[in-house]
Design a protein around this motif. Structure first.
Motif, PDB file in Angstrom:
ATOM      1  N   THR A 213       0.846  -1.191   0.000  1.00 48.08           N
ATOM      2  CA  THR A 213       0.000   0.000   0.000  1.00 48.08           C
ATOM      3  C   THR A 213       0.880   1.238   0.000  1.00 48.08           C
ATOM      4  N   GLY A 214       0.294   2.359  -0.387  1.00 44.06           N
ATOM      5  CA  GLY A 214       1.064   3.591  -0.436  1.00 44.06           C
ATOM      6  C   GLY A 214       0.228   4.807  -0.089  1.00 44.06           C
ATOM      7  N   THR A 215       0.882   5.830   0.410  1.00 44.09           N
ATOM      8  CA  THR A 215       0.238   7.110   0.676  1.00 44.09           C
ATOM      9  C   THR A 215       1.181   8.228   0.261  1.00 44.09           C
ATOM     10  N   VAL A 216       0.594   9.355  -0.112  1.00 47.53           N
ATOM     11  CA  VAL A 216       1.333  10.575  -0.424  1.00 47.53           C
ATOM     12  C   VAL A 216       0.948  11.606   0.623  1.00 47.53           C
ATOM     13  N   ALA A 217       1.920  12.066   1.390  1.00 49.15           N
ATOM     14  CA  ALA A 217       1.628  12.909   2.551  1.00 49.15           C
ATOM     15  C   ALA A 217       0.863  14.166   2.179  1.00 49.15           C
ATOM     16  N   GLU A 218       1.134  14.718   0.987  1.00 44.04           N
ATOM     17  CA  GLU A 218       0.531  15.984   0.613  1.00 44.04           C
ATOM     18  C   GLU A 218      -0.887  15.845   0.063  1.00 44.04           C
ATOM     19  N   ASP A 219      -1.306  14.632  -0.277  1.00 43.80           N
ATOM     20  CA  ASP A 219      -2.591  14.456  -0.954  1.00 43.80           C
ATOM     21  C   ASP A 219      -3.135  13.070  -0.674  1.00 43.80           C
ATOM     22  N   ASP A 220      -4.146  12.994   0.165  1.00 43.69           N
ATOM     23  CA  ASP A 220      -4.733  11.703   0.521  1.00 43.69           C
ATOM     24  C   ASP A 220      -5.341  10.984  -0.685  1.00 43.69           C
ATOM     25  N   ASP A 221      -5.689  11.741  -1.732  1.00 48.75           N
ATOM     26  CA  ASP A 221      -6.338  11.142  -2.897  1.00 48.75           C
ATOM     27  C   ASP A 221      -5.373  10.929  -4.065  1.00 48.75           C
ATOM     28  N   ALA A 222      -4.090  11.124  -3.834  1.00 47.98           N
ATOM     29  CA  ALA A 222      -3.106  10.996  -4.914  1.00 47.98           C
ATOM     30  C   ALA A 222      -3.027   9.561  -5.421  1.00 47.98           C
ATOM     31  N   ASP A 223      -2.679   9.420  -6.696  1.00 43.06           N
ATOM     32  CA  ASP A 223      -2.467   8.113  -7.306  1.00 43.06           C
ATOM     33  C   ASP A 223      -1.167   7.530  -6.751  1.00 43.06           C
ATOM     34  N   THR A 224      -1.249   6.398  -6.097  1.00 43.82           N
ATOM     35  CA  THR A 224      -0.080   5.788  -5.454  1.00 43.82           C
ATOM     36  C   THR A 224       0.444   4.567  -6.219  1.00 43.82           C
ATOM     37  N   ARG A 225      -0.062   4.342  -7.427  1.00 48.15           N
ATOM     38  CA  ARG A 225       0.336   3.134  -8.167  1.00 48.15           C
ATOM     39  C   ARG A 225       1.836   3.108  -8.446  1.00 48.15           C
ATOM     40  N   LEU A 226       2.429   4.261  -8.756  1.00 43.42           N
ATOM     41  CA  LEU A 226       3.849   4.277  -9.094  1.00 43.42           C
ATOM     42  C   LEU A 226       4.700   3.826  -7.920  1.00 43.42           C
ATOM     43  N   ILE A 227       4.489   4.420  -6.757  1.00 42.36           N
ATOM     44  CA  ILE A 227       5.347   4.074  -5.622  1.00 42.36           C
ATOM     45  C   ILE A 227       5.077   2.652  -5.137  1.00 42.36           C
ATOM     46  N   GLU A 228       3.830   2.220  -5.206  1.00 46.92           N
ATOM     47  CA  GLU A 228       3.529   0.835  -4.826  1.00 46.92           C
ATOM     48  C   GLU A 228       4.203  -0.150  -5.786  1.00 46.92           C
ATOM     49  N   THR A 229       4.160   0.157  -7.078  1.00 48.40           N
ATOM     50  CA  THR A 229       4.775  -0.718  -8.064  1.00 48.40           C
ATOM     51  C   THR A 229       6.285  -0.773  -7.884  1.00 48.40           C
ATOM     52  N   CYS A 230       6.897   0.367  -7.528  1.00 52.39           N
ATOM     53  CA  CYS A 230       8.341   0.373  -7.275  1.00 52.39           C
ATOM     54  C   CYS A 230       8.699  -0.589  -6.136  1.00 52.39           C
TER      55      CYS A 230
ATOM     56  N   THR B 230      23.179  -1.390  -8.868  1.00 52.70           N
ATOM     57  CA  THR B 230      23.831  -0.116  -9.148  1.00 52.70           C
ATOM     58  C   THR B 230      22.765   0.966  -9.149  1.00 52.70           C
ATOM     59  N   ARG B 231      23.198   2.193  -8.942  1.00 52.55           N
ATOM     60  CA  ARG B 231      22.203   3.269  -8.923  1.00 52.55           C
ATOM     61  C   ARG B 231      21.594   3.488 -10.312  1.00 52.55           C
ATOM     62  N   GLU B 232      22.351   3.232 -11.355  1.00 52.01           N
ATOM     63  CA  GLU B 232      21.759   3.312 -12.703  1.00 52.01           C
ATOM     64  C   GLU B 232      20.636   2.294 -12.848  1.00 52.01           C
ATOM     65  N   ASP B 233      20.880   1.064 -12.396  1.00 50.36           N
ATOM     66  CA  ASP B 233      19.849   0.036 -12.511  1.00 50.36           C
ATOM     67  C   ASP B 233      18.661   0.327 -11.596  1.00 50.36           C
ATOM     68  N   ALA B 234      18.933   0.922 -10.442  1.00 49.13           N
ATOM     69  CA  ALA B 234      17.829   1.316  -9.567  1.00 49.13           C
ATOM     70  C   ALA B 234      16.947   2.352 -10.251  1.00 49.13           C
ATOM     71  N   ALA B 235      17.569   3.292 -10.967  1.00 43.01           N
ATOM     72  CA  ALA B 235      16.791   4.275 -11.722  1.00 43.01           C
ATOM     73  C   ALA B 235      15.995   3.595 -12.829  1.00 43.01           C
ATOM     74  N   ARG B 236      16.599   2.624 -13.508  1.00 43.80           N
ATOM     75  CA  ARG B 236      15.899   1.909 -14.577  1.00 43.80           C
ATOM     76  C   ARG B 236      14.688   1.157 -14.037  1.00 43.80           C
ATOM     77  N   LEU B 237      14.806   0.610 -12.830  1.00 45.63           N
ATOM     78  CA  LEU B 237      13.668  -0.088 -12.247  1.00 45.63           C
ATOM     79  C   LEU B 237      12.509   0.876 -12.033  1.00 45.63           C
ATOM     80  N   GLY B 238      12.808   2.067 -11.523  1.00 49.44           N
ATOM     81  CA  GLY B 238      11.758   3.069 -11.352  1.00 49.44           C
ATOM     82  C   GLY B 238      11.153   3.501 -12.674  1.00 49.44           C
TER      83      GLY B 238
END
Length: 286
Positions: free
Chosen positions: A45-62, A117-125
């Motif tokens: 599950t995910g939450t965005v502190a600034e917006d309770d209704d924000a789309d959290t799919r990106l951070i959950e998928t990460c 690697t940090r490059e690969d971590a960025a690619r995962l995101g």
């Protein structure tokens, strides 16, 4: 299992929508992700502190992608919360910063930051961003600048890092009140200015970042139908100025005293204007 990381925002040198080649630079404005993993429940599950209704799919998928790669059978789920200084849908790479911070925080919670690697971590995101549809190009330019710090030039069609450089700039950001989501950008209009984007890429690869920014800003402001007035006001005083991402923010770089003069002009416009600096170290656990 607890992990936390913060990732910087970024400004644009070359928008990748026209040709797939892009360039961006990290700035001192941050998104922080906090991840808690558990062994006694399913799902993320995910939450965005600034917006309770924000789309959290990106951070959950990460989180899910990191767990798939490095979690092991005992970790069954978790929760991620992001808190950001970066305004959403402003062209300042808020999605890339959120994805980077989440990936690194999840690796931190697992005690496995050395496994990617940090490059690969960025690619995962980037992969997660593509899968949930928050980006057209994949935004490896934005993600790599935020993850690595400094300036990066990338091929977003292959997620290859073409160049990375360190830049020491003061930065002025003007963000109008409206939002502009990257996924809604008119790609066909952007593709029509491909010759200008090729010129910008050549300038960026030659280290002519300020000139590259300004050419990019004029071309993409026209393609995406944003006013060039803030750019024109800044041009005589700054090293470079551009529409950032797909807008609406405009970012200028150069001498701080000159930027302060531009700020006095931009502050007369509706929206927010603020000074910051470039960031060299990229995303870090905290």
């Amino acid at each position: 299992m607890h992990g936390q990381a913060r990732a910087p925002a970024a400004g644009t040198i070359l928008n990748a929508l026209a040709t797939g080649t892009g360039s961006a630079f990290a700035i001192e404005e941050y998104t922080t992700a906090t991840v808690e993993l558990h062994t006694d429940g399913d799902g993320v599950t995910g939450t965005v502190a600034e917006d309770d209704d924000a789309d959290t799919r990106l951070i959950e998928t990460c989180v899910e992608y990191v767990l798939d790669a490095h979690g092991g059978p005992d970790v069954t789920g978790g929760h991620v919360e992001t808190e950001s200084e970066v305004p959403m849908a402003s062209g300042l790479k808020s999605s890339s910063a959120a994805a980077n911070a989440t990936v690194m925080a999840t690796l931190d919670a697992l005690g496995k930051t050395e496994k990617m690697t940090r490059e690969d971590a960025a690619r995962l995101g980037v992969m997660a961003a593509r899968d949930v549809g928050v980006t057209v190009t994949g935004a490896f330019d934005d993600a790599s600048a935020s993850m690595l710090g400094g300036v990066t030039v990338t091929d977003n069609t292959t997620d290859d890092l073409l160049a990375r450089d360190t830049v020491e700039w003061d930065v002025l950001v003007y963000t109008p009140d409206e939002q502009a989501f990257s996924a809604d950008a008119d790609v066909e209009r952007c593709e029509q200015i491909a010759p200008m984007a090729d010129l910008v890429a050549d300038l960026a690869l030659d280290g002519e970042y300020g000139r590259a920014m300004t050419v990019n800003g004029l071309a993409f402001s026209a393609a995406l139908e944003f006013s060039t007035e803030p750019m024109v006001e800044a041009m005589p005083l700054v090293e470079g100025v551009s529409l950032s991402g797909t807008g609406p923010s405009v970012v200028a770089v150069g001498d701080r005293e000159a930027l302060e003069g531009v700020a006095r002009t931009w502050e007369q416009r509706a929206g927010s204007t603020w000074l910051t600096t470039t960031q060299q170290s990229g995303t870090r656990t905290i």
